[in-house]
Write an enzyme that holds these catalytic residues in place. Structure first.
Site, mmCIF file in Angstrom:
data_model
loop_
_atom_site.group_PDB
_atom_site.id
_atom_site.type_symbol
_atom_site.label_atom_id
_atom_site.label_comp_id
_atom_site.label_asym_id
_atom_site.label_seq_id
_atom_site.Cartn_x
_atom_site.Cartn_y
_atom_site.Cartn_z
ATOM 1 C CG ASN A 28 -19.185 -5.317 -13.579
ATOM 2 O OD1 ASN A 28 -19.331 -4.234 -14.113
ATOM 3 N ND2 ASN A 28 -19.702 -5.578 -12.407
ATOM 4 C CG HIS A 33 -21.801 -8.670 -20.528
ATOM 5 N ND1 HIS A 33 -21.734 -7.717 -19.540
ATOM 6 C CD2 HIS A 33 -20.610 -8.612 -21.170
ATOM 7 C CE1 HIS A 33 -20.562 -7.111 -19.575
ATOM 8 N NE2 HIS A 33 -19.862 -7.623 -20.557
ATOM 9 C CD GLN A 57 -8.806 -7.106 -23.095
ATOM 10 O OE1 GLN A 57 -8.783 -8.284 -23.425
ATOM 11 N NE2 GLN A 57 -9.901 -6.375 -23.228
ATOM 12 C CE LYS A 145 -23.639 -2.906 -35.548
ATOM 13 N NZ LYS A 145 -24.802 -2.926 -36.472
ATOM 14 C CG ASP A 147 -16.335 -3.076 -26.935
ATOM 15 O OD1 ASP A 147 -15.826 -2.043 -26.466
ATOM 16 O OD2 ASP A 147 -16.982 -3.869 -26.237
ATOM 17 C CB VAL A 173 -28.049 -3.554 -24.558
ATOM 18 C CG1 VAL A 173 -29.219 -3.361 -23.599
ATOM 19 C CG2 VAL A 173 -28.226 -4.848 -25.348
ATOM 20 C CB SER A 182 -19.998 0.389 -20.592
ATOM 21 O OG SER A 182 -18.655 0.297 -20.152
ATOM 22 C CB SER A 183 -18.036 -3.297 -16.984
ATOM 23 O OG SER A 183 -18.612 -4.472 -17.503
HETATM 24 O O1 PAF Z 1 -14.895 -7.122 -24.906
HETATM 25 C C1 PAF Z 1 -14.372 -7.695 -23.932
HETATM 26 O O2 PAF Z 1 -14.988 -7.881 -22.868
HETATM 27 C C2 PAF Z 1 -12.950 -8.199 -24.044
HETATM 28 O O3 PAF Z 1 -12.172 -7.352 -24.830
HETATM 29 C C3 PAF Z 1 -12.849 -9.647 -24.530
HETATM 30 C C4 PAF Z 1 -13.378 -9.804 -25.947
HETATM 31 C C5 PAF Z 1 -13.623 -10.570 -23.602
HETATM 32 C C6 PAF Z 1 -11.387 -10.106 -24.546
HETATM 33 O O4 PAF Z 1 -10.826 -10.038 -23.283
#
Ligand code: PAF
Length: 286
Positions: A28, A33, A57, A145, A147, A173, A182-183
């Protein structure tokens, strides 16, 4: 761009490449990205990206099933950025059997802030990132950054496990009005999207209050707690459900003591809050 799903095919394709720059994603893809891909190009060649929505996760009540999957559009964007390989494994490729070995970050980093509200999140992130590193064997890997805690958790993991990967931080960004890309912004209704900028506005307010008060004699941990509480109250008053607004030391994300504050310890304010059904996070260095 070559699209590869199988670990062995990826290894065959990358044999002899020792300057790989890697950008792991969950797809996405947005401009944030793509800025990571551009930064990766400055830190190695070829650039490898991955798209994998990592079940490990996500908590049981989180958005794994409805996480936006936009593969075709993502491929077109990566092609334009000159990415050499897109590694896009299926679950059966990356987790052909139950993933019983997991990487557990230390309690004092992995179970605070995001880790407190998303138990097991960083364990899932570390496990998949280590596995992706093992598949791609990059020289450098780029993490945003936005995250902030994830970046620190991954960096420490690399240090502690002596992984030969240079972790490169990328600036957040933002949209023209300041909202961090963010997605999950795609989940917001138009009225929520208009309200969403209050998160960064609140962080800016916190930043300016800390900078204002810092110079005053006796400024300490109790003042920090008051500023945090006031920021949460502000968001609550506008209909948000904040998980935290926390002013922490940049170097370890723990609270600063009075004496550390007196020595002008470098700080960051981090926030996570729900707007309707959408949980947003952001941060600002102070
Ligand atoms: O930040 C993300 O998109 C995810 O946490 C990652 C680092 C790709 C791990 O799944």
């Amino acid at each position: 761009m070559k699209i590869i799903s199988n670990i062995q095919d990826l290894r065959d394709q990358l044999r002899g490449q020792n300057r790989v720059a890697f950008v792991p994603t969950m797809g996405n893809l947005h401009e944030g990205h793509l800025s990571l891909m551009r930064l990766a190009r400055q830190h190695g060649d070829p650039v490898v990206a991955s798209i994998f929505v990592n079940r490990l996760q996500f908590g049981p009540n989180e958005d794994f099933d409805k996480y936006p999957r936009t593969f075709e559009a993502d491929v077109a964007k990566l092609e334009k950025e000159g990415v050499y390989i897109l590694f896009a494994p299926e679950e059966k490729d990356l987790y052909p059997e139950p993933q019983e070995y997991r990487i557990e970050p230390p309690h004092n980093l992995g179970d605070i802030l995001e880790g407190e509200f998303r138990p097991g999140f960083f364990k899932g992130v570390c496990t998949v990132v280590l596995k992706l590193f093992s598949c791609v064997q990059p020289q450098a890997a780029v993490f945003g950054k936005k995250d902030y805690q994830q970046l620190m958790v991954i960096r420490r993991m690399c240090q502690q496990l002596a992984l030969p990967v240079d972790i490169v931080p990328a600036e957040t960004v933002r949209a023209d009005d300041g909202l961090a890309l963010s997605s999950r912004n795609g989940y917001l209704s138009s009225s929520e999207r208009a309200e969403a900028i209050q998160l960064i506005q609140t962080l800016k307010q916190v930043q300016s209050e800390v900078l204002d008060q810092w110079q005053k004699a006796g400024f300490g941990a109790k003042d920090i707690a008051a500023i945090e509480a006031q920021a949460q109250e502000y968001l609550r008053g506008r209909g948000w459900k904040p998980d935290y607004v926390a002013i922490r030391k940049r170097r370890d994300l723990l609270s600063a003591s009075d004496s550390e504050l007196a020595q002008q310890e470098a700080l960051v304010v981090l926030a996570a809050a729900k707007l309707g059904n959408t949980r947003l996070i952001d941060n600002l260095e102070i």
